[in-house]
Design a protein around this motif. Structure first.
Motif, mmCIF file in Angstrom:
data_model
loop_
_atom_site.group_PDB
_atom_site.id
_atom_site.type_symbol
_atom_site.label_atom_id
_atom_site.label_comp_id
_atom_site.label_asym_id
_atom_site.label_seq_id
_atom_site.Cartn_x
_atom_site.Cartn_y
_atom_site.Cartn_z
ATOM 1 N N SER A 32 44.235 -12.789 6.382
ATOM 2 C CA SER A 32 44.883 -13.767 7.082
ATOM 3 C C SER A 32 43.651 -14.553 7.820
ATOM 4 O O SER A 32 42.645 -14.042 8.164
ATOM 5 N N ASP A 33 44.072 -15.560 8.386
ATOM 6 C CA ASP A 33 43.221 -16.396 9.123
ATOM 7 C C ASP A 33 42.541 -15.603 10.393
ATOM 8 O O ASP A 33 41.582 -15.912 10.684
ATOM 9 N N ASP A 34 43.593 -14.796 11.064
ATOM 10 C CA ASP A 34 42.999 -14.244 12.238
ATOM 11 C C ASP A 34 42.292 -12.886 12.035
ATOM 12 O O ASP A 34 41.812 -12.298 12.897
ATOM 13 N N GLY A 35 42.338 -12.466 10.802
ATOM 14 C CA GLY A 35 41.517 -11.207 10.284
ATOM 15 C C GLY A 35 42.178 -10.020 10.561
ATOM 16 O O GLY A 35 41.809 -8.884 10.247
ATOM 17 N N ALA A 36 43.587 -9.965 10.877
ATOM 18 C CA ALA A 36 44.503 -9.037 11.100
ATOM 19 C C ALA A 36 44.670 -8.270 9.641
ATOM 20 O O ALA A 36 44.824 -6.975 9.741
ATOM 21 N N VAL A 37 44.660 -9.133 8.646
ATOM 22 C CA VAL A 37 44.935 -8.271 7.249
ATOM 23 C C VAL A 37 43.664 -8.751 6.495
ATOM 24 O O VAL A 37 43.285 -10.103 6.317
ATOM 25 N N ASP A 38 42.888 -7.840 5.816
ATOM 26 C CA ASP A 38 41.656 -8.389 5.013
ATOM 27 C C ASP A 38 41.968 -7.062 3.996
ATOM 28 O O ASP A 38 41.468 -5.908 4.170
#
Length: 70
Positions: A32-38
């Protein structure tokens, strides 16, 4: 019971697809763009045949260009 995190849910889905013998080799990365999911699944260093995967992208780009009149 708490709902699984997005990362856990994605990894569960990817493992299910990977277990299907018709799926072939898979490498997935969902971020995700916000880094919450990687989530990365598979071996990024492993070589695999990419030509079939690129056909989809080329077709989508050509369709978009045609729609735009270019």
């Amino acid at each position: 019971m708490a709902a699984p995190s997005a990362s856990a849910a994605i990894e569960t889905l990817i493992r299910k697809v990977d277990q299907d013998p018709k799926s072939g080799e898979v490498i997935w990365r969902v971020r995700s763009d916000d880094g919450a999911v990687d989530v990365t699944y598979g071996d990024p260093g492993r070589r695999f045949f990419i030509a079939s995967a690129t056909k989809l992208y080329v077709t989508a780009i050509l369709a978009q260009l045609r729609t735009e009149g270019r």
